[in-house]
Design a protein around this motif. Structure first.
Motif, PDB file in Angstrom:
ATOM      1  N   ILE A  78      39.565  34.139  52.494  1.00 54.55           N
ATOM      2  CA  ILE A  78      38.245  34.023  51.855  1.00 54.55           C
ATOM      3  C   ILE A  78      37.609  35.407  51.748  1.00 54.55           C
ATOM      4  O   ILE A  78      37.092  35.789  50.700  1.00 54.55           O
ATOM      5  N   ASP A  79      37.668  36.180  52.842  1.00 56.25           N
ATOM      6  CA  ASP A  79      37.136  37.546  52.808  1.00 56.25           C
ATOM      7  C   ASP A  79      37.852  38.390  51.763  1.00 56.25           C
ATOM      8  O   ASP A  79      37.228  39.153  51.027  1.00 56.25           O
ATOM      9  N   ARG A  80      39.163  38.269  51.702  1.00 54.95           N
ATOM     10  CA  ARG A  80      39.948  39.034  50.731  1.00 54.95           C
ATOM     11  C   ARG A  80      39.569  38.620  49.310  1.00 54.95           C
ATOM     12  O   ARG A  80      39.419  39.465  48.430  1.00 54.95           O
ATOM     13  N   THR A  81      39.360  37.340  49.094  1.00 53.53           N
ATOM     14  CA  THR A  81      38.956  36.848  47.772  1.00 53.53           C
ATOM     15  C   THR A  81      37.612  37.451  47.371  1.00 53.53           C
ATOM     16  O   THR A  81      37.436  37.906  46.235  1.00 53.53           O
ATOM     17  N   LEU A  82      36.678  37.458  48.306  1.00 61.46           N
ATOM     18  CA  LEU A  82      35.355  38.035  48.025  1.00 61.46           C
ATOM     19  C   LEU A  82      35.450  39.535  47.739  1.00 61.46           C
ATOM     20  O   LEU A  82      34.771  40.046  46.838  1.00 61.46           O
ATOM     21  N   ARG A  83      36.299  40.245  48.480  1.00 62.51           N
ATOM     22  CA  ARG A  83      36.467  41.681  48.235  1.00 62.51           C
ATOM     23  C   ARG A  83      37.039  41.938  46.840  1.00 62.51           C
ATOM     24  O   ARG A  83      36.621  42.878  46.149  1.00 62.51           O
ATOM     25  N   ILE A  84      37.992  41.115  46.425  1.00 57.74           N
ATOM     26  CA  ILE A  84      38.564  41.261  45.076  1.00 57.74           C
ATOM     27  C   ILE A  84      37.493  40.978  44.031  1.00 57.74           C
ATOM     28  O   ILE A  84      37.376  41.695  43.029  1.00 57.74           O
ATOM     29  N   MET A  85      36.685  39.948  44.273  1.00 59.42           N
ATOM     30  CA  MET A  85      35.608  39.621  43.327  1.00 59.42           C
ATOM     31  C   MET A  85      34.601  40.769  43.232  1.00 59.42           C
ATOM     32  O   MET A  85      34.145  41.112  42.135  1.00 59.42           O
ATOM     33  N   GLU A  86      34.258  41.353  44.383  1.00 59.87           N
ATOM     34  CA  GLU A  86      33.321  42.483  44.386  1.00 59.87           C
ATOM     35  C   GLU A  86      33.897  43.674  43.626  1.00 59.87           C
ATOM     36  O   GLU A  86      33.205  44.315  42.833  1.00 59.87           O
ATOM     37  N   ARG A  87      35.170  43.970  43.858  1.00 62.65           N
ATOM     38  CA  ARG A  87      35.815  45.098  43.174  1.00 62.65           C
ATOM     39  C   ARG A  87      35.864  44.860  41.665  1.00 62.65           C
ATOM     40  O   ARG A  87      35.605  45.757  40.881  1.00 62.65           O
ATOM     41  N   ARG A 139      45.464  38.867  39.153  1.00 61.02           N
ATOM     42  CA  ARG A 139      46.682  38.354  39.792  1.00 61.02           C
ATOM     43  C   ARG A 139      46.501  38.274  41.308  1.00 61.02           C
ATOM     44  O   ARG A 139      46.896  37.289  41.941  1.00 61.02           O
ATOM     45  N   LEU A 140      45.906  39.310  41.886  1.00 58.86           N
ATOM     46  CA  LEU A 140      45.658  39.299  43.327  1.00 58.86           C
ATOM     47  C   LEU A 140      44.659  38.207  43.702  1.00 58.86           C
ATOM     48  O   LEU A 140      44.820  37.524  44.725  1.00 58.86           O
ATOM     49  N   PHE A 141      43.643  38.055  42.872  1.00 58.71           N
ATOM     50  CA  PHE A 141      42.619  37.041  43.129  1.00 58.71           C
ATOM     51  C   PHE A 141      43.252  35.647  43.162  1.00 58.71           C
ATOM     52  O   PHE A 141      42.947  34.836  44.043  1.00 58.71           O
ATOM     53  N   PHE A 142      44.130  35.363  42.220  1.00 58.89           N
ATOM     54  CA  PHE A 142      44.764  34.052  42.149  1.00 58.89           C
ATOM     55  C   PHE A 142      45.492  33.723  43.452  1.00 58.89           C
ATOM     56  O   PHE A 142      45.348  32.629  44.003  1.00 58.89           O
ATOM     57  N   VAL A 143      46.237  34.689  43.989  1.00 60.98           N
ATOM     58  CA  VAL A 143      46.985  34.477  45.232  1.00 60.98           C
ATOM     59  C   VAL A 143      46.011  34.258  46.396  1.00 60.98           C
ATOM     60  O   VAL A 143      46.158  33.303  47.172  1.00 60.98           O
TER      61      VAL A 143
END
Length: 178
Positions: A124-133, A106-110
């Motif tokens: 973009i950085d936040r998206t990458l951090r979510i993907m890494e997590r 859900r966070l990734f989608f936003v």
């Protein structure tokens, strides 16, 4: 014989829980087995423990089980109870892992929408951090291979070393060492 009814299953679960508690308290196997025995003649408390060890023999008026059989029953009980607890714990962990993955989705989608739509570097950085997590949570990343080697890539020769010396050697060979 068939499957025990609900009351018997509850009594068996209680016996197994008592067996674990006693074992954790450091009580030896034979004492546990006698304390949880069905036959008052061998029960250390002098009572018939509900669904206790040797219940079938006690109900038939037969001689109580041997000490060896009692110990075997107590060990088997503790092993089964621990296996059940482990299975429950694994199911709980799997459920939590799935819940966390759903939250990350859900966070990734936003974040992804904002990153792509606005080309926002922070998003973009936040998206990458979510993907890494998410990758760490689900074990998607390949394990990294760590290898310790000596000068010129050769073997490390250590005959006698203190913990401080080993820590210093590891620090020198760590990828982010200065």
């Amino acid at each position: 014989m068939g499957r025990p009814d609900k009351a018997k299953r509850a009594a068996i679960a209680r016996r197994r829980s008592d067996a674990i508690d006693l074992r954790l308290a450091g009580v030896d196997w034979l004492t546990i087995a006698r304390k949880l025995a069905a036959d008052p003649a061998i029960n250390s408390d002098g009572v018939a423990y509900p669904q206790g060890y040797g219940i079938e023999r006690y109900q038939k008026g037969q001689e109580p089980p041997t000490d060896e059989a009692l110990i075997h029953a107590a060990c088997r009980d503790v092993r089964k109870a621990l296996d059940e607890r482990r299975t429950e714990l694994n199911a709980d962990v799997d459920e939590m892992r799935q819940l966390e993955a759903d939250r990350l989705d859900r966070l990734f989608f936003v974040a992804y929408k904002k990153a792509v739509r606005d080309q926002d570097l922070t998003a973009i950085d936040r998206t990458l951090r979510i993907m890494e997590r998410r990758a760490r949570l689900l074990g998607l990343d390949k394990p990294t291979k760590a290898e310790l080697s000596g000068p010129g890539g050769g073997p490390v020769h250590v005959e006698h070393a203190t913990a401080d010396e080993l820590d210093a050697l590891i620090a020198l060979t760590a990828p982010d060492a200065p």
